[in-house]
Design a protein around this motif. Structure first.
Motif, PDB file in Angstrom:
ATOM      1  N   ASP A  69      -3.280  -9.301  -2.901  1.00  0.00           N
ATOM      2  CA  ASP A  69      -3.635 -10.541  -2.188  1.00  0.00           C
ATOM      3  C   ASP A  69      -2.768 -11.701  -2.677  1.00  0.00           C
ATOM      4  OD1 ASP A  69      -5.492  -9.099  -0.860  1.00  0.00           O
ATOM      5  OD2 ASP A  69      -7.237  -9.861  -1.959  1.00  0.00           O
ATOM      6  N   THR A  70      -2.558 -11.766  -3.994  1.00  0.00           N
ATOM      7  CA  THR A  70      -1.734 -12.846  -4.547  1.00  0.00           C
ATOM      8  C   THR A  70      -0.317 -12.752  -4.009  1.00  0.00           C
ATOM      9  OG1 THR A  70      -3.022 -12.609  -6.562  1.00  0.00           O
ATOM     10  CG2 THR A  70      -1.025 -13.932  -6.722  1.00  0.00           C
ATOM     11  N   ARG A  71       0.220 -11.521  -3.974  1.00  0.00           N
ATOM     12  CA  ARG A  71       1.602 -11.340  -3.505  1.00  0.00           C
ATOM     13  C   ARG A  71       1.735 -11.698  -2.024  1.00  0.00           C
ATOM     14  NH1 ARG A  71       5.247  -7.349  -5.723  1.00  0.00           N
ATOM     15  NH2 ARG A  71       4.542  -6.780  -7.769  1.00  0.00           N
ATOM     16  N   VAL A  72       0.718 -11.329  -1.254  1.00  0.00           N
ATOM     17  CA  VAL A  72       0.755 -11.638   0.186  1.00  0.00           C
ATOM     18  C   VAL A  72       0.805 -13.146   0.384  1.00  0.00           C
ATOM     19  CG1 VAL A  72      -0.627 -11.610   2.312  1.00  0.00           C
ATOM     20  CG2 VAL A  72      -0.340  -9.509   0.978  1.00  0.00           C
ATOM     21  N   ILE A  73      -0.027 -13.877  -0.320  1.00  0.00           N
ATOM     22  CA  ILE A  73      -0.061 -15.344  -0.189  1.00  0.00           C
ATOM     23  C   ILE A  73       1.296 -15.922  -0.585  1.00  0.00           C
ATOM     24  CG2 ILE A  73      -1.154 -17.477  -1.008  1.00  0.00           C
ATOM     25  CD1 ILE A  73      -3.024 -15.694   0.679  1.00  0.00           C
ATOM     26  N   ARG A  74       1.864 -15.376  -1.660  1.00  0.00           N
ATOM     27  CA  ARG A  74       3.172 -15.883  -2.128  1.00  0.00           C
ATOM     28  C   ARG A  74       4.253 -15.647  -1.059  1.00  0.00           C
ATOM     29  NH1 ARG A  74       4.740 -13.165  -7.396  1.00  0.00           N
ATOM     30  NH2 ARG A  74       2.614 -13.595  -8.050  1.00  0.00           N
ATOM     31  N   VAL A 104       0.848  -1.198   0.000  1.00  0.00           N
ATOM     32  CA  VAL A 104       0.000   0.000   0.000  1.00  0.00           C
ATOM     33  C   VAL A 104       0.885   1.250   0.000  1.00  0.00           C
ATOM     34  CG1 VAL A 104      -1.745   1.260   1.325  1.00  0.00           C
ATOM     35  CG2 VAL A 104      -1.831  -1.244   1.233  1.00  0.00           C
ATOM     36  N   VAL A 105       1.967   1.208   0.810  1.00  0.00           N
ATOM     37  CA  VAL A 105       2.835   2.387   0.929  1.00  0.00           C
ATOM     38  C   VAL A 105       3.725   2.541  -0.301  1.00  0.00           C
ATOM     39  CG1 VAL A 105       4.742   3.385   2.266  1.00  0.00           C
ATOM     40  CG2 VAL A 105       2.844   2.263   3.448  1.00  0.00           C
ATOM     41  N   HIS A 106       4.366   1.435  -0.695  1.00  0.00           N
ATOM     42  CA  HIS A 106       5.407   1.537  -1.716  1.00  0.00           C
ATOM     43  C   HIS A 106       4.880   1.374  -3.140  1.00  0.00           C
ATOM     44  CE1 HIS A 106       8.818   1.746   1.069  1.00  0.00           C
ATOM     45  NE2 HIS A 106       8.101   0.956   1.839  1.00  0.00           N
ATOM     46  N   GLN A 107       3.769   0.650  -3.282  1.00  0.00           N
ATOM     47  CA  GLN A 107       3.211   0.472  -4.631  1.00  0.00           C
ATOM     48  C   GLN A 107       1.703   0.736  -4.603  1.00  0.00           C
ATOM     49  OE1 GLN A 107       4.932  -3.160  -6.643  1.00  0.00           O
ATOM     50  NE2 GLN A 107       5.940  -3.373  -4.679  1.00  0.00           N
ATOM     51  N   PRO A 108       1.317   2.003  -4.379  1.00  0.00           N
ATOM     52  CA  PRO A 108      -0.100   2.313  -4.184  1.00  0.00           C
ATOM     53  C   PRO A 108      -0.984   1.982  -5.386  1.00  0.00           C
ATOM     54  CG  PRO A 108       1.232   4.323  -4.336  1.00  0.00           C
ATOM     55  CD  PRO A 108       2.182   3.193  -4.291  1.00  0.00           C
ATOM     56  N   ASP A 109      -0.365   1.862  -6.568  1.00  0.00           N
ATOM     57  CA  ASP A 109      -1.185   1.578  -7.752  1.00  0.00           C
ATOM     58  C   ASP A 109      -1.522   0.097  -7.911  1.00  0.00           C
ATOM     59  OD1 ASP A 109      -1.056   4.223  -8.312  1.00  0.00           O
ATOM     60  OD2 ASP A 109       0.689   4.029  -9.656  1.00  0.00           O
ATOM     61  N   MET A 110      -0.940  -0.740  -7.071  1.00  0.00           N
ATOM     62  CA  MET A 110      -1.164  -2.182  -7.207  1.00  0.00           C
ATOM     63  C   MET A 110      -2.633  -2.522  -6.909  1.00  0.00           C
ATOM     64  SD  MET A 110       0.755  -5.230  -5.145  1.00  0.00           S
ATOM     65  CE  MET A 110       2.401  -4.902  -5.688  1.00  0.00           C
ATOM     66  N   SER A 111      -3.214  -3.379  -7.752  1.00  0.00           N
ATOM     67  CA  SER A 111      -4.624  -3.736  -7.548  1.00  0.00           C
ATOM     68  C   SER A 111      -4.768  -4.607  -6.299  1.00  0.00           C
ATOM     69  CB  SER A 111      -5.156  -4.497  -8.756  1.00  0.00           C
ATOM     70  OG  SER A 111      -4.566  -5.788  -8.788  1.00  0.00           O
ATOM     71  N   ARG A 112      -5.967  -4.642  -5.766  1.00  0.00           N
ATOM     72  CA  ARG A 112      -6.260  -5.434  -4.567  1.00  0.00           C
ATOM     73  C   ARG A 112      -5.967  -6.917  -4.822  1.00  0.00           C
ATOM     74  NH1 ARG A 112      -9.748  -5.190   0.190  1.00  0.00           N
ATOM     75  NH2 ARG A 112      -8.911  -7.005   1.272  1.00  0.00           N
ATOM     76  N   ALA A 113      -6.388  -7.387  -6.021  1.00  0.00           N
ATOM     77  CA  ALA A 113      -6.203  -8.815  -6.346  1.00  0.00           C
ATOM     78  C   ALA A 113      -4.715  -9.161  -6.406  1.00  0.00           C
ATOM     79  CB  ALA A 113      -6.881  -9.123  -7.679  1.00  0.00           C
ATOM     80  N   GLU A 114      -3.942  -8.266  -7.018  1.00  0.00           N
ATOM     81  CA  GLU A 114      -2.496  -8.491  -7.128  1.00  0.00           C
ATOM     82  C   GLU A 114      -1.844  -8.509  -5.740  1.00  0.00           C
ATOM     83  OE1 GLU A 114      -0.445  -9.218  -9.441  1.00  0.00           O
ATOM     84  OE2 GLU A 114       1.531  -8.508  -8.801  1.00  0.00           O
TER      85      GLU A 114
END
Ligand code: ATP
Ligand code: SF4
Ligand code: MG
Length: 364
Positions: A160-165, A148-158
Motif C-alpha cells: 500500500d505504501t509503495r502504491v501511494i508513492r 503481487v506477481v513480481h514480489q509475492p513476499d511483500m507485506s500488504r502494508a508495504e
C-alpha cells in the motif's frame, strides 16, 4: 559514399549519444514480422485458385537504444510501428532477426521473456489507457498487481505504501488508489498506466503512442512527466508516434519508418534540421509545434502502398517527386549520412537538390 547494413545504425547511435560511453540497452537486428493473410480455409474450399498472401508489416529493421536515452520511431499509419514495438516487447515472435536487451537475446530463447526478472525490466505503455486498465479493479489494485506477481513476499502494508508513492510520482494523490479507472480523465488514466508500468522498477519503457488519445494540453503534461521520470529514474524509452512534434519533443535519436522499413535514422537534431530522405522531408514540411497539433497521417499526398503488395525497388517511389528508373527497380541500401543513415538513391547519387526544387514547387 559508403553503403552499410544495419550495423551502421548502431555506430551512429552510440557515437551520437551525449553519453558516448553508454552501452546500448536495446539492440534490434534485422527484425522482420510478417503476417499470413491468405484467405481462410472455408474460402479456400470454394476457390481453388487461391494464392498465399503475406503482409510484410516490418522488414529488416536495425537500431539500438543507448541507456537513459529516447529513440523515437515515426511514420504514417500502417508503417509497422506498433508491430515493431510488440516484437521488441516480446508480444509477437519475429519472423526474422534478433532483439537483445542488456545483452540478453530475447528472440532465440522464447522462454527468456517468461522469466520474471527480465519481464520486470521491460514495460509497455499503450495508446489507450481506457482499454488497458481493468475497469472492475480499483486503481490501487491495478498498480499493486505487479508487486503481487513480481514480489509475492511483500507485506500488504508495504504494498500500500509503495502504491501511494508511485501514484505521487506520477502526480496523483493518495485518494486515487480507492477509485476506479472510469472516475479519471484520459490524462489521469495515462498517469495510472505509467504508475503501473513503473511498479516493476523497469529500465526500458516501450511507449506506443502514449499521448495520441489525449487533448493537446494534456499531451504536453504527460510528455513533461515522462521526461521528468526519465531524468529521475534513468529510464530508457522506445517512443512510438505518428506525430513528428511529439517525436521531436521527446527524442534523442529518431528512426523514420516507411512500409515496414527504416528509411532514415539519426540524432533528433540531424533529422529535424537536415533531413535527407524525401519522405522525411515531406513529413517535416507538415510539422507543427505541440500547441498546434494536427494529424500527420493525412499530411502527405498519395496513398501508402499496401504491405501485402509493396512497390518494387524503393517502396516510396510512387509518392516520391524525384524517383527515377533505378528507384523503381532497385531497393536502396542504407547509406551513411553525416549524423545517421539514409535509404535513398538520390542521396547516394548526390541529387537531393532536385528534392529541394520539387518541394518548393509543391509548396507554391
Ligand atoms: N495481427 C495482424 N494480422 C495481420 N496484419 C496485421 C496485424 N497487426 C498489424 N497488421 C498489419 O501490419 C501493418 C502494420 O501495422 P501497425 O499496427 O504495426 O502499424 P502502425 O504504424 O502502428 O499504424 P498506426 O499509426 O495506425 O498505429 C498494417 O498493414 C496492419 O494492418
Ligand atoms: S530511392 Fe528514389 S524513390 Fe526512393 S526516396 Fe530516394 S529518390 Fe525517392
Ligand atoms: Mg500503431
Amino acid at each position: 559514399m559508403q553503403k552499410h547494413a544495419g550495423s551502421m545504425v548502431r555506430m551512429k547511435t552510440v557515437r551520437g549519444s551525449k553519453k558516448a560511453d553508454g552501452e546500448p540497452v536495446l539492440q534490434v537486428q534485422d527484425i522482420a514480422r510478417f503476417f499470413d493473410v491468405s484467405p481462410p480455409w472455408y474460402q479456400r474450399l470454394v476457390n481453388m485458385d487461391w494464392t498465399p498472401r503475406t503482409l510484410h508489416a516490418v522488414d529488416g529493421i536495425d537500431f539500438e537504444v543507448p541507456r537513459g536515452k529516447t529513440v523515437g520511431l515515426v511514420g504514417e499509419s500502417g508503417c509497422g510501428k506498433s508491430t515493431l514495438a510488440r516484437v521488441v516487447a516480446g508480444l509477437y515472435p519475429p519472423s526474422r532477426g534478433t532483439v537483445r536487451f542488456d545483452g540478453i537475446d530475447l528472440t532465440t530463447d522464447p522462454h527468456v521473456l517468461d522469466s520474471l526478472q527480465v519481464r520486470a525490466r521491460i514495460q509497455m505503455v499503450f495508446q489507450d489507457p481506457y482499454a488497458s486498465l481493468n475497469p472492475r479493479w480499483r486503481v490501487g489494485s491495478i498498480v499493486a498487481e505487479s508487486f503481487v506477481v513480481h514480489q509475492p513476499d511483500m507485506s500488504r502494508a508495504e504494498r500500500d505504501t509503495r502504491v501511494i508513492r508511485l501514484l505521487e510520482t506520477v502526480g496523483l494523490g493518495p485518494d486515487a488508489a480507492g477509485k476506479y479507472p472510469h472516475q479519471f480523465s484520459g490524462g489521469q488514466r495515462q498517469r495510472i498506466s505509467l504508475a503501473r508500468a513503473l511498479a516493476t522498477n523497469p529500465e526500458l519503457l516501450i511507449c506506443d503512442e502514449p499521448t495520441s488519445a489525449l487533448d493537446v494540453s494534456v499531451q504536453a503534461q504527460i510528455l513533461n512527466l515522462m521526461r521528468g521520470l526519465q531524468e529521475e529514474l534513468g529510464l530508457t524509452y522506445l517512443f512510438i508516434s505518428h506525430d513528428l512534434a511529439v517525436i521531436r519533443f521527446v527524442s534523442d535519436f529518431v528512426g523514420v519508418m516507411y512500409l515496414g522499413r527504416l528509411v532514415e535514422w539519426g540524432t533528433a537534431d540531424a533529422i529535424f534540421t537536415a533531413p535527407r530522405h524525401p519522405y522525411t522531408c515531406k513529413l517535416l514540411a507538415s510539422v507543427h509545434d505541440l500547441e498546434g497539433a494536427r494529424d500527420q497521417r493525412e499530411a502527405i499526398a498519395g496513398e501508402v502502398a499496401s504491405p501485402i503488395d509493396r512497390p518494387g525497388g524503393c517502396h516510396f517511389h510512387p509518392r516520391c517527386p524525384i524517383a527515377n528508373t533505378r528507384c523503381k527497380t532497385e531497393m536502396p541500401p542504407l547509406t551513411e549520412s553525416g549524423a545517421g543513415v539514409v535509404r535513398c538513391h538520390a542521396y547516394e547519387e548526390g541529387r537531393l537538390d532536385e528534392l529541394e526544387i520539387a518541394l518548393q514547387v509543391m509548396e507554391q
